[in-house]
Design a protein around this motif. Structure first.
Motif, PDB file in Angstrom:
ATOM      1  N   SER A  64       0.784  -1.172  -0.252  1.00 54.99           N
ATOM      2  CA  SER A  64      -0.239   0.059   0.251  1.00 54.99           C
ATOM      3  C   SER A  64       0.550   1.289  -0.365  1.00 54.99           C
ATOM      4  N   TYR A  66      -0.422   3.353   1.154  1.00 55.59           N
ATOM      5  CA  TYR A  66      -0.778   4.607   2.141  1.00 55.59           C
ATOM      6  C   TYR A  66      -0.042   4.121   3.400  1.00 55.59           C
ATOM      7  N   VAL A 110      -9.746   2.879   5.110  1.00 51.55           N
ATOM      8  CA  VAL A 110      -8.839   3.673   4.821  1.00 51.55           C
ATOM      9  C   VAL A 110      -9.198   4.819   4.956  1.00 51.55           C
ATOM     10  N   ILE A 119      -4.263   2.016  -2.723  1.00 50.09           N
ATOM     11  CA  ILE A 119      -4.916   1.665  -1.403  1.00 50.09           C
ATOM     12  C   ILE A 119      -4.097   0.506  -0.660  1.00 50.09           C
TER      13      ILE A 119
END
Length: 243
Positions: A64, A66, A110, A119
């Motif tokens: 990811s 993120y 998320v 993501i």
């Protein structure tokens, strides 16, 4: 008046019984062999090729862009994610609801960061020219600025964007069929294409990712089929004739 009686020898009866048992056992053996041969070729052997698609293994087997927020920490920062059983444990401003799998397991939470950042992604080995089915479930976790999720394989979009509804906590399904073509691997990515990531909201939950291809065909050796046709079936037929 004449009378006639015939007594069957116990040894004859035992012999007939033994033959019937032998025939029955042979039939059962050949049937089991047949089931074993064809079950490995059955579509029922098709399996999910995504490891940890239900996130019960935590932050594992995927990549990811993120930033991961481990439990019990919380975050209200865009561009972060967590693996939890309830969105509110990640961000106290989010809704409270359970995962898609069981209602009490893990899901990926998320806080959208926009800019088409990845993501979730994973690379999977595939068989060229075979069809694969990609499915996923997602829900919005906040009541404003709803996420727009896009699914890509090898950087090409598959299916249509999944626009999460205003029904917070309502799981929506994404599904698409992808053909491997000349590819030996499939890199699956999920991105958030929300055009207003700076506006509060853009929060989602993702669960039960699945990528299912053709049956896992472990074909028996040719000798196995030969055993069935040249030994098994004639054996049963021969024994039956001798009953």
């Amino acid at each position: 008046m004449f009378s006639f009686s015939c007594a069957i020898s116990p040894s004859v009866r035992r012999s007939d019984t033994i033959k019937r048992v032998v025939v029955r056992n042979a039939v059962q053996a050949v049937a089991a062999l047949s089931i074993g041969i064809f079950s490995v070729l059955s579509p029922a052997n098709a399996q999910n090729l995504i490891t940890n698609g239900d996130f019960e293994g935590g932050n594992f087997a995927f990549d990811s862009d993120y930033l991961f927020v481990p439990s019990p920490n919380t975050s209200i920062t865009p561009g972060t994610f967590a693996i939890r059983t309830n969105p509110r444990s990640f961000n106290p401003l989010l809704a409270s609801f359970g995962d898609h799998t069981t209602g009490s397991g893990n899901m990926m939470l998320v806080d959208g960061g926009g800019s088409n950042r990845t993501i979730w992604s994973a690379t999977i080995n595939v068989v060229p020219n075979e069809d694969y089915s990609l499915t996923a479930f997602a829900a919005t976790t906040a009541s404003t600025n709803f996420p727009l999720l896009r699914f890509l394989i090898n950087n090409v979009q598959v299916g249509t964007d999944l626009s999460l509804s205003s029904a917070v906590g309502t799981w929506q399904q994404f599904s698409a069929i992808w053909n491997a073509g000349f590819n030996n691997t499939a890199t699956i990515r999920i991105v958030d294409t929300n055009a207003n990531p700076s506006i509060p909201g853009d929060d989602s939950a993702i669960d039960d990712l699945s990528f299912v291809g053709p049956a896992v065909s472990v074909a028996p050796e040719p000798g196995t089929f030969a055993l069935l046709s040249l030994v098994g079936l004639p054996l049963v037929a021969g024994l039956a004739r001798r009953k």
